[in-house]
Motif scaffolding. Structure first.
Motif: not given
Ligand code: M6R
Length: 365
Positions: A39-53
Motif C-alpha cells: 500500500i502506497k497511500i501517503t499522508k497527502e493522498d489520505l488527506d485528499k480522500i473524503n469518501k470511502v466505498y
C-alpha cells in the motif's frame, strides 16, 4: 488433505488462529508499527480522500460492514459499504477523492471486479483486500492488502472472513495513525488486543463441544433469527448466512431494535433466536430484546463476553467469548456461529463443503 477433519470447513475454522496470526504479524514491525508493503497511500493522498466505498459480496461484504465501523471510528472518514451487484449498476457518486476498497477472498468475483472497474473509470483510488495472490482484483488495484488465510476450499467462507476483519482493523488503524486521529495510547491498546486474538479464538475452538450440543438439540428448527446491535448486527448477518448456505434452514438476521417494526410478528413458540450481546453500551438494550422474543416463546441462545452474566437471566443458553475491546468483538463472536452452523448442517446430513446450488467462486452474473 483434510488432515483428520471430516470436512474442509471444520479444518478451516480451526485454521483461524494461524490465519489471524499471519495476517497480523506480517504487518507489524518490532515496535508494533503497522507496515503495509503493498500500500502506497501517503499522508497527502489520505488527506485528499473524503469518501470511502467498501464493495464486496457475501461474507466479504459482511467484513466490509465491520470495516466501515473501524474506519469511521478510528480514521474519521465517512464510509459506505455496498454489495457489488448493486454498486455497479447505480451510478454511485465516485471521483478522484474517493477511496474504493474491494474485499474478496478469491479476487475473481465478477460483480466485485466490475464494480472495481467502474470506480476506477470514475477516477477513484483502488485498494483491495484479497486472499488469492495475483488474482484479477489484486492485479487491477493500485494498492493490495493480502489476507494470509491460506487456500480456502469449503464453499462457506470462515478463515477468509476473520483475516479480512484483521485487514480492516489494520488498514483503519494505519489510516488513523497517518492522519493523527488516534492517540499513541489508543493505538497501542488496539494492537495489544489484536495480538491476543489467536489465543482467544483458540479458547473458543477448544470448547466446541458445548456448541455441538446446542446444535444437536436445535438442528430441526426450520426458522432461525440472528439479532444484535451495533457491531453485533454485522456478525448476525454473517452467522445467518453461514447457517443458510450449508444447512438450508431459513434464517434472517436483523438489528434487534428493528424487531418491533415488523419481524417480531414471526417470533412464536419454538423459534430459535441467536442473540449477540457483546457490546457493553448496548448490553441492557439487548437484554430487553431477548426478553421480548422469549415472551413470545422463542428459544434464545445468547452470545456474550465472559463475565457479563446478567444475560443468563434472560437467555435459555449462553455462549461466552473471551473478554476484549468492544470494537474488536466480531473476530471472536463469529467463531461460535460458524461452529453452530457447521454442526447443525452435519446433524441434518448436509454436504457441508459443497452445498447445493453454490460455487466457491462466483465468476458469472
Ligand atoms: O471470493 P469472494 O470473497 O469475492 O466471494 C464472495 C462471496 O461469494 C462469498 O463470500 C460467499 O458469500 C460465501 N459462500 C460465503 O460463505
Amino acid at each position: 488433505e483434510k488432515e483428520g477433519y471430516a470436512h474442509f470447513m471444520m479444518k478451516e475454522i480451526n485454521e483461524q488462529p494461524r490465519g489471524v496470526y499471519e495476517t497480523l504479524h506480517r504487518r507489524l514491525d518490532k515496535e508494533d508499527n503497522i507496515v503495509l508493503d503493498g500500500i502506497k497511500i501517503t499522508k497527502e493522498d489520505l488527506d485528499k480522500i473524503n469518501k470511502v466505498y467498501i464493495v464486496a459480496c457475501g461474507t466479504a461484504y459482511h467484513a466490509g460492514l465491520v470495516g466501515k465501523y473501524a474506519i469511521e471510528k478510528f480514521a474519521k472518514i465517512p464510509v459506505d459499504v455496498e454489495v457489488a451487484s448493486e454498486f455497479r449498476y447505480r451510478d454511485p457518486f465516485v471521483d478522484e477523492n474517493t477511496l474504493f476498497i474491494a474485499v474478496s477472498q478469491s479476487g475473481e468475483t465478477l460483480d466485485t471486479l466490475a464494480a472495481l472497474r467502474e470506480a476506477k473509470r470514475k477516477g477513484a483510488r483502488i485498494l483491495s483486500v484479497v486472499n488469492v495472490v495475483g488474482s484479477s482484483v489484486a492485479r487491477e488495484s493500485d494498492d493490495v492488502f493480502y489476507t494470509w488465510a491460506g487456500p480456502e476450499i469449503a464453499v462457506a467462507s470462515t478463515k477468509a472472513y476473520t483475516t479480512q476483519l484483521i485487514s480492516m482493523y489494520l488498514l483503519s488503524l494505519h489510516m488513523a495513525m497517518t492522519k493523527g486521529t488516534l492517540t499513541e495510547e489508543q493505538y497501542k491498546a488496539y494492537i495489544k488486543e489484536l495480538k491476543e486474538m489467536p489465543d482467544k479464538i483458540q479458547a473458543i475452538l477448544d470448547d466446541h463441544e458445548t456448541i455441538q450440543q446446542l446444535a444437536d438439540e436445535q438442528f430441526n428448527n426450520e426458522n432461525v433469527f440472528y439479532i444484535g446491535r451495533g457491531l453485533d448486527v454485522t456478525v448476525a448477518y454473517e452467522g445467518s448466512l453461514k447457517l443458510k448456505e450449508i444447512s438450508y434452514i431459513h434464517s434472517e438476521a436483523i438489528a434487534a431494535g428493528e424487531l418491533k417494526h415488523g419481524t417480531i410478528a414471526l417470533i412464536e413458540e419454538g423459534r430459535l433466536v441467536v442473540a449477540l450481546a457483546t457490546q457493553d453500551k448496548l448490553y441492557d438494550k439487548m437484554l430487553s430484546n431477548i426478553q421480548e422474543v422469549r415472551a413470545r416463546g422463542a428459544y434464545v441462545i445468547g452470545v456474550a463476553k465472559k463475565g457479563n452474566k446478567e444475560i443468563e437471566k434472560s437467555a435459555d443458553k449462553v455462549i461466552y467469548i473471551p473478554d476484549t475491546l468492544d470494537e474488536l468483538t466480531p473476530i471472536l463472536s463469529v467463531i461460535p456461529l460458524q461452529i453452530l452452523a457447521y454442526y447443525i448442517a452435519v446433524a441434518r446430513g448436509c454436504d457441508v463443503d459443497k452445498p447445493k446450488n453454490l460455487a466457491k467462486s462466483v465468476t458469472v452474473e
